[in-house]
Design a protein around this motif. Structure first.
Motif, PDB file in Angstrom:
ATOM      1  N   LEU A   1       0.828  -1.205   0.000  1.00  0.00           N
ATOM      2  CA  LEU A   1       0.000   0.000   0.000  1.00  0.00           C
ATOM      3  C   LEU A   1       0.862   1.254   0.000  1.00  0.00           C
ATOM      4  O   LEU A   1       1.736   1.413   0.864  1.00  0.00           O
ATOM      5  CB  LEU A   1      -0.896   0.012   1.253  1.00  0.00           C
ATOM      6  CG  LEU A   1      -1.877  -1.163   1.410  1.00  0.00           C
ATOM      7  CD1 LEU A   1      -2.376  -1.247   2.851  1.00  0.00           C
ATOM      8  CD2 LEU A   1      -3.041  -1.007   0.442  1.00  0.00           C
ATOM      9  N   ASP A   2       0.633   2.120  -0.976  1.00  0.00           N
ATOM     10  CA  ASP A   2       1.209   3.465  -0.930  1.00  0.00           C
ATOM     11  C   ASP A   2       0.508   4.220   0.216  1.00  0.00           C
ATOM     12  O   ASP A   2      -0.530   3.758   0.718  1.00  0.00           O
ATOM     13  CB  ASP A   2       0.971   4.135  -2.289  1.00  0.00           C
ATOM     14  CG  ASP A   2       1.299   5.601  -2.296  1.00  0.00           C
ATOM     15  OD1 ASP A   2       2.388   5.960  -1.797  1.00  0.00           O
ATOM     16  OD2 ASP A   2       0.478   6.399  -2.789  1.00  0.00           O
ATOM     17  N   TYR A   3       1.038   5.364   0.638  1.00  0.00           N
ATOM     18  CA  TYR A   3       0.374   6.083   1.735  1.00  0.00           C
ATOM     19  C   TYR A   3      -0.420   7.300   1.233  1.00  0.00           C
ATOM     20  O   TYR A   3      -1.639   7.274   1.173  1.00  0.00           O
ATOM     21  CB  TYR A   3       1.389   6.505   2.814  1.00  0.00           C
ATOM     22  CG  TYR A   3       0.692   7.187   3.963  1.00  0.00           C
ATOM     23  CD1 TYR A   3      -0.066   6.444   4.859  1.00  0.00           C
ATOM     24  CD2 TYR A   3       0.737   8.569   4.122  1.00  0.00           C
ATOM     25  CE1 TYR A   3      -0.774   7.054   5.887  1.00  0.00           C
ATOM     26  CE2 TYR A   3       0.036   9.182   5.155  1.00  0.00           C
ATOM     27  CZ  TYR A   3      -0.705   8.424   6.028  1.00  0.00           C
ATOM     28  OH  TYR A   3      -1.413   9.036   7.030  1.00  0.00           O
ATOM     29  N   ASP A   4       0.298   8.370   0.806  1.00  0.00           N
ATOM     30  CA  ASP A   4      -0.391   9.621   0.436  1.00  0.00           C
ATOM     31  C   ASP A   4      -1.283   9.402  -0.788  1.00  0.00           C
ATOM     32  O   ASP A   4      -0.837   8.903  -1.822  1.00  0.00           O
ATOM     33  CB  ASP A   4       0.638  10.711   0.118  1.00  0.00           C
ATOM     34  CG  ASP A   4       1.400  11.148   1.348  1.00  0.00           C
ATOM     35  OD1 ASP A   4       0.931  12.049   2.052  1.00  0.00           O
ATOM     36  OD2 ASP A   4       2.477  10.564   1.606  1.00  0.00           O
ATOM     37  N   GLY A   5      -2.534   9.796  -0.678  1.00  0.00           N
ATOM     38  CA  GLY A   5      -3.455   9.658  -1.810  1.00  0.00           C
ATOM     39  C   GLY A   5      -4.018   8.254  -1.953  1.00  0.00           C
ATOM     40  O   GLY A   5      -4.875   8.015  -2.795  1.00  0.00           O
ATOM     41  N   THR A   6      -3.531   7.328  -1.117  1.00  0.00           N
ATOM     42  CA  THR A   6      -4.028   5.942  -1.157  1.00  0.00           C
ATOM     43  C   THR A   6      -4.708   5.590   0.165  1.00  0.00           C
ATOM     44  O   THR A   6      -5.855   5.161   0.191  1.00  0.00           O
ATOM     45  CB  THR A   6      -2.854   4.962  -1.427  1.00  0.00           C
ATOM     46  OG1 THR A   6      -2.301   5.272  -2.707  1.00  0.00           O
ATOM     47  CG2 THR A   6      -3.331   3.521  -1.409  1.00  0.00           C
ATOM     48  N   LEU A   7      -3.977   5.810   1.268  1.00  0.00           N
ATOM     49  CA  LEU A   7      -4.565   5.582   2.598  1.00  0.00           C
ATOM     50  C   LEU A   7      -5.009   6.886   3.237  1.00  0.00           C
ATOM     51  O   LEU A   7      -5.825   6.895   4.154  1.00  0.00           O
ATOM     52  CB  LEU A   7      -3.545   4.880   3.510  1.00  0.00           C
ATOM     53  CG  LEU A   7      -3.076   3.498   3.056  1.00  0.00           C
ATOM     54  CD1 LEU A   7      -2.096   2.918   4.068  1.00  0.00           C
ATOM     55  CD2 LEU A   7      -4.242   2.546   2.847  1.00  0.00           C
TER      56      LEU A   7
ATOM     57  N   GLY B   1      -1.681   2.024  -5.326  1.00  0.00           N
ATOM     58  CA  GLY B   1      -1.000   3.322  -5.235  1.00  0.00           C
ATOM     59  C   GLY B   1      -1.581   4.323  -6.213  1.00  0.00           C
ATOM     60  O   GLY B   1      -2.303   3.960  -7.145  1.00  0.00           O
ATOM     61  N   ASP B   2      -1.256   5.586  -6.000  1.00  0.00           N
ATOM     62  CA  ASP B   2      -1.857   6.650  -6.820  1.00  0.00           C
ATOM     63  C   ASP B   2      -0.831   7.463  -7.611  1.00  0.00           C
ATOM     64  O   ASP B   2      -1.208   8.347  -8.373  1.00  0.00           O
ATOM     65  CB  ASP B   2      -2.645   7.619  -5.925  1.00  0.00           C
ATOM     66  CG  ASP B   2      -1.730   8.537  -5.127  1.00  0.00           C
ATOM     67  OD1 ASP B   2      -0.699   8.033  -4.613  1.00  0.00           O
ATOM     68  OD2 ASP B   2      -2.013   9.741  -5.057  1.00  0.00           O
ATOM     69  N   ASP B   3       0.463   7.209  -7.420  1.00  0.00           N
ATOM     70  CA  ASP B   3       1.466   8.136  -7.927  1.00  0.00           C
ATOM     71  C   ASP B   3       2.226   7.543  -9.112  1.00  0.00           C
ATOM     72  O   ASP B   3       2.205   6.328  -9.333  1.00  0.00           O
ATOM     73  CB  ASP B   3       2.456   8.464  -6.797  1.00  0.00           C
ATOM     74  CG  ASP B   3       3.187   9.752  -7.057  1.00  0.00           C
ATOM     75  OD1 ASP B   3       2.568  10.825  -6.917  1.00  0.00           O
ATOM     76  OD2 ASP B   3       4.373   9.698  -7.423  1.00  0.00           O
ATOM     77  N   ARG B   4       2.918   8.421  -9.834  1.00  0.00           N
ATOM     78  CA  ARG B   4       3.778   7.954 -10.929  1.00  0.00           C
ATOM     79  C   ARG B   4       4.806   6.949 -10.438  1.00  0.00           C
ATOM     80  O   ARG B   4       5.148   5.997 -11.134  1.00  0.00           O
ATOM     81  CB  ARG B   4       4.541   9.146 -11.526  1.00  0.00           C
ATOM     82  CG  ARG B   4       3.779   9.911 -12.567  1.00  0.00           C
ATOM     83  CD  ARG B   4       4.732  10.919 -13.185  1.00  0.00           C
ATOM     84  NE  ARG B   4       4.064  11.727 -14.181  1.00  0.00           N
ATOM     85  CZ  ARG B   4       4.694  12.526 -15.007  1.00  0.00           C
ATOM     86  NH1 ARG B   4       6.011  12.630 -14.940  1.00  0.00           N
ATOM     87  NH2 ARG B   4       4.048  13.246 -15.883  1.00  0.00           N
ATOM     88  N   THR B   5       5.341   7.191  -9.226  1.00  0.00           N
ATOM     89  CA  THR B   5       6.387   6.313  -8.705  1.00  0.00           C
ATOM     90  C   THR B   5       5.852   4.900  -8.431  1.00  0.00           C
ATOM     91  O   THR B   5       6.629   3.944  -8.362  1.00  0.00           O
ATOM     92  CB  THR B   5       6.985   6.884  -7.403  1.00  0.00           C
ATOM     93  OG1 THR B   5       5.924   7.091  -6.471  1.00  0.00           O
ATOM     94  CG2 THR B   5       7.692   8.199  -7.658  1.00  0.00           C
ATOM     95  N   ASP B   6       4.526   4.763  -8.285  1.00  0.00           N
ATOM     96  CA  ASP B   6       3.942   3.436  -8.073  1.00  0.00           C
ATOM     97  C   ASP B   6       3.927   2.616  -9.357  1.00  0.00           C
ATOM     98  O   ASP B   6       3.767   1.393  -9.324  1.00  0.00           O
ATOM     99  CB  ASP B   6       2.516   3.566  -7.518  1.00  0.00           C
ATOM    100  CG  ASP B   6       2.499   4.241  -6.149  1.00  0.00           C
ATOM    101  OD1 ASP B   6       3.291   3.827  -5.286  1.00  0.00           O
ATOM    102  OD2 ASP B   6       1.727   5.187  -5.966  1.00  0.00           O
ATOM    103  N   GLU B   7       4.084   3.308 -10.491  1.00  0.00           N
ATOM    104  CA  GLU B   7       4.082   2.592 -11.778  1.00  0.00           C
ATOM    105  C   GLU B   7       5.229   1.574 -11.851  1.00  0.00           C
ATOM    106  O   GLU B   7       5.105   0.552 -12.524  1.00  0.00           O
ATOM    107  CB  GLU B   7       4.178   3.583 -12.939  1.00  0.00           C
ATOM    108  CG  GLU B   7       2.944   4.448 -13.130  1.00  0.00           C
ATOM    109  CD  GLU B   7       1.697   3.642 -13.514  1.00  0.00           C
ATOM    110  OE1 GLU B   7       1.842   2.604 -14.173  1.00  0.00           O
ATOM    111  OE2 GLU B   7       0.591   4.058 -13.117  1.00  0.00           O
TER     112      GLU B   7
END
Ligand code: MG
Length: 378
Positions: free
Chosen positions: A122-128, A317-323
Motif C-alpha cells: 500500500l502506498d500512503y499519500d493519496g491511497t490511505l 498506489g496513486d502516484d507515478r512512482t507506483d508505476e
C-alpha cells in the motif's frame, strides 16, 4: 561557468549498485540502521550559476512547467468542463473498460487468490490518506487504520512510500507492518514477535541500498531550504534517502522559478536525479532502486522469490512512482496493480479505485471474504 565537482564517492567508498545487493545479507536479526561514515572529502559548495542564452533558458522553463503541470493536473473549471463533458465521459468510459474498478471486479480478484498467499502493498499519500495542502497533516482516519490492521492480521502487508520511513510510521502507527520509506530505499520489517504473517526465516528485514548518499542528501536539503525560502509556499521535506520540494501552496507563476532553483542546486550533484510527482519535485540518488525493486525485495524476504510461487501480490498506489511496482507485477505475471485515480491516466495497473475511501472498502471486503473462506474450510 558551472564547475561540476567530483561527488561520485561522497564517503570515499564505493556507491552500491542496488542490483548487486545480496538480499540475504540484508536481513538481520537485530536490525540497526546502516549509517554512512563522515565524508572524507568536503562536499561541494553551491555557487551561483549564470543563466544560459535566452533561448536555452526559455526551453528549460517550458520543460519544467510542462512537467510540473502534467504531474499536477489542475481542477477543471465548470465552464470548460461543460464544453468538454461529452469527450471526457467517453475518455473515462474507455479508460474504465481497460482498468475496471477493483470493487466491481472483486469476485474475479478473490477467485484468482484461491490457493495463493496474498501479500498486500500500500502506498500512503493519496491511497490511505487524502492529499492535503500541508504534507505534515496527511493523517489517515481511524477507520482506515482499522482496515489496514485487519488486513495485516490475515496477509503480510507493507506500506511503500516516498516519505521518510519514520514519518510514515508515525502516521500509520501499526507495528505489525513492513515499511518501505524513501521510495523503497529504506525498508524495515516488523519484529517477528509482533507479526503473525512475517517472513519464513523468522528474522526481521532491513534494506538500505542508498546509505552512502546520506551526507550528500543532508547537504542538499540544507541548501534547498536556503535557496527556496524566498518563494512563498515552497516546502522542502527530507525523507532521509531522498528529498521532496512541495509546490502545492506555491503560486503557479513561481513554479518555473522554483524548478530552476532546484535544478541549479542539483547541477552540482550529478549522482542525484529529479523526478516529478503530484505537486512535488522529488530528488533521489541515481541508483537503480525504486518501488518496484522494493516490492521484489520484500517478496523474496517473505519467501516468494520466484514467479511460479503461489503468491498473489496486490499493490495499491496513486502516484507515478507506483508505476514501477505495477510494471514489476506485469512482468512477473503475478498479482494485480490497482491505481487510485478519479481521472484517466496512462498506467500499468490492472484495476482502479477512485479514492482512499474505495481503498478502505476494498480492504474491508478482502478481509471479510478471507474470514468467510477460512470459516467455510473448517
Ligand atoms: Mg501516493
Amino acid at each position: 561557468m558551472t564547475v561540476y565537482p567530483n561527488v561520485t564517492k561522497p564517503c570515499g567508498r564505493h556507491v552500491p549498485n542496488a542490483n548487486s545487493i545480496n538480499l540475504k545479507s540484508a536481513r538481520v536479526t537485530d536490525p540497526k540502521p546502516i549509517l554512512c561514515a563522515s565524508p572524507r572529502k568536503k562536499l561541494p559548495k553551491i555557487e551561483s550559476v549564470k543563466d544560459g542564452s535566452p533561448l536555452v533558458r526559455e526551453a528549460r522553463e517550458s520543460t519544467s512547467l510542462d512537467s510540473m503541470r502534467a504531474s499536477s493536473p489542475a481542477r477543471v473549471r465548470p465552464a470548460i468542463a461543460a464544453t468538454r463533458a461529452a469527450s471526457l465521459v467517453d475518455e473515462q468510459n474507455s479508460w474504465i473498460r481497460r482498468h475496471p474498478s477493483a470493487l466491481s471486479m472483486f469476485e474475479q480478484i478473490a477467485q484468482a487468490s484461491l490457493g495463493k498467499k496474498i501479500v498486500m502493498f500500500l502506498d500512503y499519500d493519496g491511497t490511505l490518506s487524502p492529499i492535503v495542502e500541508d504534507p505534515d497533516q496527511a493523517f489517515m482516519s481511524t477507520e482506515m487504520r482499522e482496515a489496514v490492521k485487519d488486513t495485516a492480521r490475515l496477509f503480510p502487508t507493507a506500506i511503500v512510500s516516498g516519505r521518510c520511513r519514520d514519518k510514515v510510521y508515525s502516521f500509520v502507527d501499526l507495528k505489525e507492518l513492513y515499511y518501505a520509506g524513501s521510495h523503497g530505499m529504506d525498508i524495515k520489517g516488523p519484529h517477528p514477535s509482533s507479526c503473525s504473517n512475517g517472513n519464513k526465516n523468522g528474522e526481521s528485514v532491513l534494506c538500505q541500498p542508498a546509505s552512502e548518499f546520506l551526507p550528500m542528501i543532508d547537504q542538499v536539503y540544507k541548501t534547498l531550504v536556503e535557496k527556496t525560502k524566498s518563494i512563498p509556499g515552497a516546502k522542502v521535506e527530507t525523507n532521509k534517502f531522498c528529498l521532496s520540494v512541495h509546490y502545492r501552496c506555491v503560486d503557479e507563476k513561481s513554479w518555473v522559478d522554483l524548478a530552476e532553483q532546484v535544478k541549479l542546486v542539483l547541477s552540482c550533484y550529478p549522482k542525484l536525479k529529479l523526478t516529478y510527482g503530484r505537486k512535488v519535485l522529488e530528488i533521489r540518488p541515481t541508483i537503480e532502486w525504486d518501488k518496484g525493486k522494493a516490492l521484489e525485495f520484500l517478496l523474496e524476504a517473505l519467501g516468494f522469490a520466484n514467479s511460479d510461487d503461489h503468491v498473489l501480490p496486490i499493490y495499491i498506489g496513486d502516484d507515478r512512482t507506483d508505476e514501477d511496482a505495477f510494471k514489476v507485477l506485469r512482468e512477473r505475471g503475478q498479482g494485480f496493480g490497482i491505481l487510485v485515480s478519479k481521472d484517466p491516466k496512462e498506467t500499468s495497473a490492472s484495476y482502479s479505485l477512485q479514492e482512499p475511501s474505495e481503498v478502505m472498502s476494498f480492504l474491508r471486503r478482502l478481509v471479510e471474504w478471507q474470514r468467510l473462506s477460512r470459516r467455510a474450510s473448517l
